[in-house]
Design a protein around this motif. Sequence first.
Motif, PDB file in Angstrom:
ATOM      1  N   ASN A 174       0.818  -1.206   0.000  1.00  0.00           N
ATOM      2  CA  ASN A 174       0.000   0.000   0.000  1.00  0.00           C
ATOM      3  C   ASN A 174       0.858   1.264   0.000  1.00  0.00           C
ATOM      4  O   ASN A 174       0.496   2.267  -0.591  1.00  0.00           O
ATOM      5  CB  ASN A 174      -0.940   0.010   1.197  1.00  0.00           C
ATOM      6  N   SER A 175       2.023   1.218   0.639  1.00  0.00           N
ATOM      7  CA  SER A 175       2.852   2.427   0.699  1.00  0.00           C
ATOM      8  C   SER A 175       3.301   2.846  -0.691  1.00  0.00           C
ATOM      9  O   SER A 175       3.352   4.029  -0.996  1.00  0.00           O
ATOM     10  CB  SER A 175       4.083   2.184   1.540  1.00  0.00           C
ATOM     11  N   PHE A 176       3.614   1.847  -1.522  1.00  0.00           N
ATOM     12  CA  PHE A 176       4.084   2.206  -2.863  1.00  0.00           C
ATOM     13  C   PHE A 176       2.943   2.747  -3.715  1.00  0.00           C
ATOM     14  O   PHE A 176       3.159   3.569  -4.586  1.00  0.00           O
ATOM     15  CB  PHE A 176       4.740   1.013  -3.536  1.00  0.00           C
ATOM     16  N   ILE A 177       1.744   2.261  -3.455  1.00  0.00           N
ATOM     17  CA  ILE A 177       0.611   2.799  -4.203  1.00  0.00           C
ATOM     18  C   ILE A 177       0.373   4.245  -3.800  1.00  0.00           C
ATOM     19  O   ILE A 177       0.095   5.111  -4.622  1.00  0.00           O
ATOM     20  CB  ILE A 177      -0.640   1.933  -3.967  1.00  0.00           C
ATOM     21  N   LEU A 178       0.532   4.501  -2.500  1.00  0.00           N
ATOM     22  CA  LEU A 178       0.345   5.862  -1.998  1.00  0.00           C
ATOM     23  C   LEU A 178       1.332   6.812  -2.662  1.00  0.00           C
ATOM     24  O   LEU A 178       1.005   7.945  -2.962  1.00  0.00           O
ATOM     25  CB  LEU A 178       0.565   5.845  -0.490  1.00  0.00           C
ATOM     26  N   GLU A 179       2.540   6.363  -2.901  1.00  0.00           N
ATOM     27  CA  GLU A 179       3.561   7.233  -3.480  1.00  0.00           C
ATOM     28  C   GLU A 179       3.906   6.778  -4.879  1.00  0.00           C
ATOM     29  O   GLU A 179       5.058   6.833  -5.293  1.00  0.00           O
ATOM     30  CB  GLU A 179       4.803   7.223  -2.581  1.00  0.00           C
TER      31      GLU A 179
END
Lengths: 959, 236
Positions: free
Chosen positions: A562-567
């Motif tokens: 999810n963190s990579f999707i956020l950024e």
Amino acid sequence: MKEREIEGAARRRKITGKWRYTWHLWVTLLLHIAAIVLFTRGFLLTRTELPHYSNSSDVSESQCLYSSSHNNTTTSSWTKPAVNRLIIIVLDALRFDFVAPSTFFPESKHWMDKLKVLKEVVSKSPTSAKIFKAIADPPTTSLQRLKGLTTGGLPTFVDVGNSFGAPAIVEDNFLNQLVQSGKKVVMMGDDTWTQLFPHHFERSYPYPSFNVKDLDTVDNGCIEHLFPSLYEDDWDVLISHFLGVDHAGHIFGVDSTQMTEKLEQYNSILEKVIEVLEKESGPGRLHENTLLVVMGDHGQTLNGDHGGGGAEEVETAIFAMSVKKPPSSVPVEYDTSSCQLDLDGKNVCVSSMQQLDFAVTMSALLGIPFPYGSIGQVNPELYALGAGSWNLDVSQQLSESDIWIQNYANILCINSWQVKRYIDAYSASSAVGFSSDDLSRVASVYAQAENHWLRSTKKLQLDKKDIDALVPALKKQIESYFNFLRTVAELARSKWTEFDLRMMGAGIAIMSISLMFQVLAILRANSQDGATLASSGYAWFFSASASAFFLLGMRAVSFLSNSFILEEGKVANFLLSTSGIVALRKSVVKGKLLKESVGFLLLSTFCRFGIEIGLSKQASTSAFMKEYTSWILNIASGLAVWNHAAEVVPILVLIILAFWLYKATSDIFFGWPRKIVVVCTILSYMLIIVHWITENNRYILAFMPESIGRIYIPRIVYAILLGQLLLLVFAQLFKGNSSDCKTNLVVKTTAMLSAWSSTVILLSGKQGPMVAFASIVGGYCIMRLCDIEDDAKNGPQRRLSIGPFPVMQWNLFATCLFFCSGHWCAFDGLHYGAAFIGFEEFMLVPQAIILTLDTYGFSIILPVFGLPFLVAMKYKADLGKHVLFTQLSQMYTTYGLITAIMTTFTIYCVTMHRRHLMVWGLFAPKFVFDVFGLLLTDVLICLASLYYFDQGKDGHNHN
Amino acid sequence: MDRRKKREKTTVTKPSTVDASSPPKISPSEAFIVTLSSVLGLGLAFYVANSGFSIDLVTDPSRTIFFIWLVELPIVILLYSRYRQNPRQCMYLRAVGRGLLAVPIGALLNCLGAIALGAPVTFQFLPKTVNWSLMMSLFTTVPASCVLGSSWAHWKRIFAQTQPNGSVEYLICLPAHGAVIGGWFGAWPMPLDWERPWQEWPICVSYGAIGGYLVGLVASCVFVLACARSQHVKQT
């Protein structure tokens, strides 16, 4: 022999025409549509919110014995109030094992047995207090749970009817019914409540909930207002929402000293609350007939996560205590409790209930109408705690427990009638209602119960004679109502909380098949060109593309977190810059095109700052990004120079673009229709400049009415776009261009891009010209850098294929442009303002189209239509139509494949994370954006294939 | 394919370089000493930071990286300058001088690369970025400039084509590539929401770079050993 082969090939080519190059693009489109429809039906659970509200007079429509018939009052109420006041203390993320004695669990952990006061009360007076294991329904996030608790329904991701952004509950709910019945509600604690119910509270003391690191602000605020309020009489329902345990779990985990401290603090608070209640419990005192409910909205895992459907997350606790002692405890038939001795040797009983039943049970206890959309049942054990549930208005020769059973049967009758009414209304009004099989099953179960009610139970109750027959009939009645309510709850759960894994699996399978199909199409095209590509063969496919595959793989795998999707924007830019560095390395080796590769690297650096500014906007609106500590360059916005620059620079850049377009088109031969297209585009640019100037300049407004600048100019630009597209289609019909195939392709591409560019720039606002400028520079660099792969070794037999590396760069760059132009993959990332450029009021279809143009203009429409440049610029000489078209179709397939791989990974990852905390906040919007983008890409590729591959005759003389 | 092409090329270019400018030779034992002293230098820097100032990369990245490059600077420049090309025409001090000159230039290049890839540019990160760039410069460009000087062809061959030729060039090329690739991979954990202090710029990137550098050093030692053995076989 050979001649015959060539002849045969030529004939085949003639028969199939341009479909030979493009048929697989259409097949891919169809496969993708099938896959996405199947997957979406399984994944995106939708529910329609009904705008209906329960009314106190509605109950007369039912066949039940409601309380007003006894009282003969004009204002009928659904049920007789069993308690007068209600205190709800919500402890966020309260695990079941925080409340239940440790002897219920195989192992005693040190966070257990901390809320001692609850156990003591339960063991001291088991008739008036009870601990429940409450099972919540996923998604177990606070907002969805509060919605579920108050509406008595099962909130899903897409609650149709809910406006995006504003979370206020529009469905009928417990608090709305309280207000309708004239009850006063006081709230303190988590500000989610005031967001959900902006107008319902008599008094409220909200505290911000998003700062997870702050364990005490909300709790201290609650404590500050809770105790004074307990001594006041200006409320009927008090809600106090503590957040400390949730935050302690998120930051430190369950197994931490902070968590234990929080629980001990709560224990002392609850002790005091119970003490106050007991002090005020005398007849005529404030809390004579008050019900205290201490509950969690959901549980949490040992790491403090919640949101999914795991046992630790859905299991929470409800403790209920009635200050006025009910005369007896619930009849043994309806008692689900199991008892254990706790560590102090006291007997503690724990029952079990569904959180779904909370809203309707509380409504029944307070005697207010049940929320319209509730599908819960009145829980017998919780209802039995209300002292009033044991009274009957008309004195009868019945034992206490029989009176209660009679009361309860009547309530269940109303309960079942209300649920049936909702199910009927829902399937009548919703486009995606229940299947007719399910509906008829529910209807038959209800008819059975209703039949029994009308034939025997109601009569027996009204006659009041045959008391011996009454009690068994009531029990049978309750049983049949239970059966009905259970059937409905099961059906609703399967519809609204369970993903259809078979559908999702089928979608994923078709998606994977389509990927394989695309790969095969590319390989087939390669092998077809075997003759012309003899020198390179497959070799290029592996050498030059290793880095492209690596970048693709890294990007695809990054979607799994999810963190990579956020950024995502930053990740895409990181990879773009990496590809720039790889290109720079190559150009250093070859000793040429240094300027272009350095320029590309610089451009990606600029993109990076653009993306960060976009992310800072996201940070200010998105709940997930609020805590995001960004390292963004803060542009000094107060300076007047900046303001002027912001006005003037876009206009200057737009003029440069117009001039550029003019220069570029003046030296190539253009057919007259296309010439007109280009001229129209330049005209559009000028109109846009006028539009921008009139927007903020007061002096010019004096000369012409405001509406001309604001409304008509954008409309003229849209009209010009339509006209240009028609003209291009029209020009398609004209054959006999004397120019060769390659020039023709360049001309067509330029005309197409220039037609779209004006509208896209207009919609993107002031940043539009800059982004357009950047995309032209970036596109040019990528185009030139294709040449790097040429090896001098190959000599006259130049490498004919373009590896996937430039296409990958093209795709990455398009993704970066999406983020650069200030978008992100969330619904609040849509520029709703853009939809109103040229329109005053809301019109669905044109504005949806405009919003799509704004969102995907730079990232999908322009890149897809611009792709032929990569092919056309590649060849100095005209190699004939066959080579060119094979290349072009291969490039389009590769581009489609890259987009499809990204989307497939998004689909994998939403499937894997379907019970993740952020599945509805983050993964699902990303899924929607990607899927829409993929379909748009496919459709545009197919349209482009119609446009670019024309059927005209062509000498394959060069082959 | 990449590797095959590389091998083709090296076989092509070998004879030409042998007679043109005698490729700097280094014996396995010397290579081992260089590697060992670089590793020990890193260890010393960490030790000094940890025991003397009780800081480490996580608590005070700026100063720790400062110690690392301060300790590595003399080790790298003095050691690599011994293996300079054309030792007869080129003074030892001159090699040291151009090594010193390469420190800021390499730092600038590394810094620009990092910013293109997304390194923060605010003032609060300035000292960290500067120190990190200096460290990367010592890992990448300084050894090369000590040994190769300003010969564009050699630089291009080593850094753009990754075709080290001869034992010293292995010692330059592999650690430099290791540091850059390690740093690239080290950046990946940064966006994760684990909320660990080491996820900040430039801590995990430095960890990645140092890890890659160490792997590169060890690999280059192995290559030098293999190189020496094959030459030994050839000579006998």
